[in-house]
Design a protein around this motif. Structure first.
Motif, PDB file in Angstrom:
ATOM      1  N   VAL A   1      30.715  40.974-119.679  1.00 47.37           N
ATOM      2  CA  VAL A   1      31.504  40.110-120.557  1.00 47.37           C
ATOM      3  C   VAL A   1      31.635  38.785-119.821  1.00 47.37           C
ATOM      4  CG1 VAL A   1      33.679  39.779-121.762  1.00 47.37           C
ATOM      5  CG2 VAL A   1      32.723  42.089-121.524  1.00 47.37           C
ATOM      6  N   ILE A   2      31.016  37.748-120.391  1.00 48.24           N
ATOM      7  CA  ILE A   2      30.952  36.446-119.728  1.00 48.24           C
ATOM      8  C   ILE A   2      31.715  35.433-120.571  1.00 48.24           C
ATOM      9  CG2 ILE A   2      29.417  34.688-118.784  1.00 48.24           C
ATOM     10  CD1 ILE A   2      27.175  36.876-118.937  1.00 48.24           C
ATOM     11  N   GLU A   3      32.656  34.717-119.936  1.00 53.84           N
ATOM     12  CA  GLU A   3      33.439  33.687-120.628  1.00 53.84           C
ATOM     13  C   GLU A   3      32.971  32.312-120.164  1.00 53.84           C
ATOM     14  OE1 GLU A   3      38.010  32.105-121.147  1.00 53.84           O
ATOM     15  OE2 GLU A   3      37.645  34.021-120.161  1.00 53.84           O
ATOM     16  N   TYR A   4      32.717  31.428-121.119  1.00 59.98           N
ATOM     17  CA  TYR A   4      32.249  30.072-120.836  1.00 59.98           C
ATOM     18  C   TYR A   4      33.347  29.065-121.150  1.00 59.98           C
ATOM     19  CZ  TYR A   4      27.699  32.330-120.737  1.00 59.98           C
ATOM     20  OH  TYR A   4      26.656  33.155-120.432  1.00 59.98           O
ATOM     21  N   ASP A   5      33.153  27.820-120.718  1.00 66.24           N
ATOM     22  CA  ASP A   5      34.145  26.780-120.955  1.00 66.24           C
ATOM     23  C   ASP A   5      34.020  26.132-122.331  1.00 66.24           C
ATOM     24  OD1 ASP A   5      31.804  25.407-120.449  1.00 66.24           O
ATOM     25  OD2 ASP A   5      32.654  24.073-118.939  1.00 66.24           O
ATOM     26  N   GLU A   6      33.039  26.539-123.116  1.00 65.14           N
ATOM     27  CA  GLU A   6      32.876  26.069-124.493  1.00 65.14           C
ATOM     28  C   GLU A   6      32.137  27.147-125.274  1.00 65.14           C
ATOM     29  OE1 GLU A   6      28.916  23.366-124.526  1.00 65.14           O
ATOM     30  OE2 GLU A   6      30.648  22.444-123.572  1.00 65.14           O
TER      31      GLU A   6
ATOM     32  N   PRO B   1      22.115  34.312-127.614  1.00 67.84           N
ATOM     33  CA  PRO B   1      20.743  34.015-127.189  1.00 67.84           C
ATOM     34  C   PRO B   1      19.721  34.691-128.102  1.00 67.84           C
ATOM     35  CG  PRO B   1      22.071  34.712-125.321  1.00 67.84           C
ATOM     36  CD  PRO B   1      22.877  34.978-126.553  1.00 67.84           C
ATOM     37  N   SER B   2      18.613  34.037-128.294  1.00 68.31           N
ATOM     38  CA  SER B   2      17.524  34.613-129.084  1.00 68.31           C
ATOM     39  C   SER B   2      16.293  34.692-128.196  1.00 68.31           C
ATOM     40  CB  SER B   2      17.245  33.775-130.331  1.00 68.31           C
ATOM     41  OG  SER B   2      16.905  32.467-129.954  1.00 68.31           O
ATOM     42  N   LEU B   3      16.257  35.723-127.351  1.00 70.32           N
ATOM     43  CA  LEU B   3      15.179  35.870-126.388  1.00 70.32           C
ATOM     44  C   LEU B   3      13.965  36.569-126.975  1.00 70.32           C
ATOM     45  CD1 LEU B   3      17.271  36.934-123.294  1.00 70.32           C
ATOM     46  CD2 LEU B   3      16.347  34.681-123.816  1.00 70.32           C
ATOM     47  N   ARG B   4      14.156  37.314-128.035  1.00 71.03           N
ATOM     48  CA  ARG B   4      13.040  38.047-128.623  1.00 71.03           C
ATOM     49  C   ARG B   4      12.369  37.196-129.686  1.00 71.03           C
ATOM     50  NH1 ARG B   4      17.200  42.225-128.582  1.00 71.03           N
ATOM     51  NH2 ARG B   4      16.796  43.465-126.749  1.00 71.03           N
ATOM     52  N   SER B   5      11.060  37.325-129.766  1.00 68.02           N
ATOM     53  CA  SER B   5      10.319  36.613-130.802  1.00 68.02           C
ATOM     54  C   SER B   5       9.325  37.573-131.423  1.00 68.02           C
ATOM     55  CB  SER B   5       9.584  35.407-130.206  1.00 68.02           C
ATOM     56  OG  SER B   5       8.552  35.858-129.368  1.00 68.02           O
ATOM     57  N   GLY B   6       8.778  37.184-132.541  1.00 67.65           N
ATOM     58  CA  GLY B   6       7.810  38.015-133.221  1.00 67.65           C
ATOM     59  C   GLY B   6       6.419  37.885-132.650  1.00 67.65           C
ATOM     60  N   THR B   7       6.249  37.039-131.652  1.00 68.82           N
ATOM     61  CA  THR B   7       4.917  36.823-131.094  1.00 68.82           C
ATOM     62  C   THR B   7       4.764  37.539-129.769  1.00 68.82           C
ATOM     63  OG1 THR B   7       5.632  34.841-129.937  1.00 68.82           O
ATOM     64  CG2 THR B   7       4.763  34.543-132.167  1.00 68.82           C
ATOM     65  N   LEU B   8       3.549  37.692-129.351  1.00 74.41           N
ATOM     66  CA  LEU B   8       3.243  38.371-128.103  1.00 74.41           C
ATOM     67  C   LEU B   8       3.647  37.535-126.900  1.00 74.41           C
ATOM     68  CD1 LEU B   8       1.850  40.692-126.586  1.00 74.41           C
ATOM     69  CD2 LEU B   8      -0.295  39.475-126.877  1.00 74.41           C
ATOM     70  N   PHE B   9       3.477  36.238-126.993  1.00 76.26           N
ATOM     71  CA  PHE B   9       3.801  35.348-125.876  1.00 76.26           C
ATOM     72  C   PHE B   9       4.924  34.405-126.276  1.00 76.26           C
ATOM     73  CE2 PHE B   9      -0.525  36.628-125.110  1.00 76.26           C
ATOM     74  CZ  PHE B   9      -0.507  36.942-123.773  1.00 76.26           C
TER      75      PHE B   9
ATOM     76  N   GLU C   1      29.455  25.886-118.644  1.00 77.62           N
ATOM     77  CA  GLU C   1      29.557  26.603-117.375  1.00 77.62           C
ATOM     78  C   GLU C   1      30.318  27.910-117.570  1.00 77.62           C
ATOM     79  OE1 GLU C   1      28.160  25.770-114.474  1.00 77.62           O
ATOM     80  OE2 GLU C   1      27.296  23.984-115.387  1.00 77.62           O
ATOM     81  N   ILE C   2      30.107  28.849-116.667  1.00 79.35           N
ATOM     82  CA  ILE C   2      30.824  30.123-116.699  1.00 79.35           C
ATOM     83  C   ILE C   2      32.215  29.930-116.111  1.00 79.35           C
ATOM     84  CG2 ILE C   2      30.891  32.460-115.752  1.00 79.35           C
ATOM     85  CD1 ILE C   2      27.834  32.450-115.845  1.00 79.35           C
ATOM     86  N   VAL C   3      33.233  30.420-116.826  1.00 76.34           N
ATOM     87  CA  VAL C   3      34.618  30.354-116.374  1.00 76.34           C
ATOM     88  C   VAL C   3      34.981  31.663-115.667  1.00 76.34           C
ATOM     89  CG1 VAL C   3      37.018  30.184-117.130  1.00 76.34           C
ATOM     90  CG2 VAL C   3      35.270  28.804-118.241  1.00 76.34           C
ATOM     91  N   ASP C   4      34.597  32.790-116.268  1.00 79.60           N
ATOM     92  CA  ASP C   4      34.930  34.095-115.712  1.00 79.60           C
ATOM     93  C   ASP C   4      33.924  35.111-116.247  1.00 79.60           C
ATOM     94  OD1 ASP C   4      36.360  35.987-114.264  1.00 79.60           O
ATOM     95  OD2 ASP C   4      37.814  36.347-115.866  1.00 79.60           O
ATOM     96  N   TRP C   5      33.730  36.200-115.514  1.00 79.01           N
ATOM     97  CA  TRP C   5      32.855  37.258-115.988  1.00 79.01           C
ATOM     98  C   TRP C   5      33.298  38.588-115.414  1.00 79.01           C
ATOM     99  CZ3 TRP C   5      29.779  40.213-112.711  1.00 79.01           C
ATOM    100  CH2 TRP C   5      29.642  39.743-111.410  1.00 79.01           C
TER     101      TRP C   5
ATOM    102  N   ALA D   1      33.654  31.524-127.156  1.00 75.11           N
ATOM    103  CA  ALA D   1      33.227  31.190-125.802  1.00 75.11           C
ATOM    104  C   ALA D   1      32.934  32.435-124.964  1.00 75.11           C
ATOM    105  CB  ALA D   1      34.300  30.352-125.111  1.00 75.11           C
ATOM    106  N   VAL D   2      32.902  33.620-125.609  1.00 73.47           N
ATOM    107  CA  VAL D   2      32.660  34.870-124.884  1.00 73.47           C
ATOM    108  C   VAL D   2      31.334  35.477-125.332  1.00 73.47           C
ATOM    109  CG1 VAL D   2      33.505  37.212-124.451  1.00 73.47           C
ATOM    110  CG2 VAL D   2      35.119  35.325-124.627  1.00 73.47           C
ATOM    111  N   LEU D   3      30.511  35.838-124.348  1.00 70.98           N
ATOM    112  CA  LEU D   3      29.225  36.478-124.614  1.00 70.98           C
ATOM    113  C   LEU D   3      29.243  37.859-123.974  1.00 70.98           C
ATOM    114  CD1 LEU D   3      26.262  36.307-125.640  1.00 70.98           C
ATOM    115  CD2 LEU D   3      25.681  35.436-123.360  1.00 70.98           C
ATOM    116  N   GLU D   4      28.952  38.873-124.779  1.00 76.48           N
ATOM    117  CA  GLU D   4      28.857  40.232-124.270  1.00 76.48           C
ATOM    118  C   GLU D   4      27.382  40.592-124.168  1.00 76.48           C
ATOM    119  OE1 GLU D   4      29.767  44.392-126.233  1.00 76.48           O
ATOM    120  OE2 GLU D   4      31.635  43.395-125.652  1.00 76.48           O
ATOM    121  N   VAL D   5      26.962  41.036-122.993  1.00 74.23           N
ATOM    122  CA  VAL D   5      25.575  41.415-122.744  1.00 74.23           C
ATOM    123  C   VAL D   5      25.579  42.900-122.407  1.00 74.23           C
ATOM    124  CG1 VAL D   5      23.515  41.004-121.361  1.00 74.23           C
ATOM    125  CG2 VAL D   5      25.093  39.118-121.814  1.00 74.23           C
ATOM    126  N   ARG D   6      24.904  43.678-123.235  1.00 75.05           N
ATOM    127  CA  ARG D   6      24.864  45.136-123.066  1.00 75.05           C
ATOM    128  C   ARG D   6      23.453  45.556-122.679  1.00 75.05           C
ATOM    129  NH1 ARG D   6      28.271  48.956-124.751  1.00 75.05           N
ATOM    130  NH2 ARG D   6      29.479  47.420-125.883  1.00 75.05           N
TER     131      ARG D   6
END
Length: 101
Positions: free
Chosen positions: A25-30, A35-43, A9-13, A78-83
């Motif tokens: 900047v998103i902080e989680y409880d663990e 994330p790996s959202l990009r793939s080499g395929t079209l779909f 779960e998200i603790v703070d952002w 436990a910290v994820l930075e999304v730019r």
């Protein structure tokens, strides 16, 4: 919501701007993996069927949705930075001329 799950779960952002770029900047409880959202395929797999890669979106804590191909991630414990890098001219041309690609 990005990074959350049955046990995480998200603790703070925080949403800031650095050099004109939106950064979450998103902080989680663990620890959170990058994330790996990009793939080499079209779909890519998605609930309900396949979605063209250019149409994938991520949802951030404030409800904003960003195209998955316009963000860069950096995970540290436990910290994820999304730019939000934004759409490049090449991406916009590709989407206009080749929407299926």
């Amino acid at each position: 919501m990005i990074g959350t799950g049955p046990t995480r779960e998200i603790v703070d952002w925080e949403r800031t701007t650095e050099d004109g770029t939106t950064v979450y900047v998103i902080e989680y409880d663990e620890p959170v993996p990058e994330p790996s959202l990009r793939s080499g395929t079209l779909f890519g797999a998605s609930s309900g069927g396949t979605v063209p890669e250019a149409d994938r979106r991520i949802t951030l804590p404030d409800g904003e949705q960003l195209p998955a191909d316009e963000v860069v991630f950096d995970a540290d414990g436990a910290v994820l930075e999304v730019r939000h890098e934004g759409s490049s001219l090449l991406r916009r041309i590709r989407r206009t001329l080749f929407p299926w690609w």
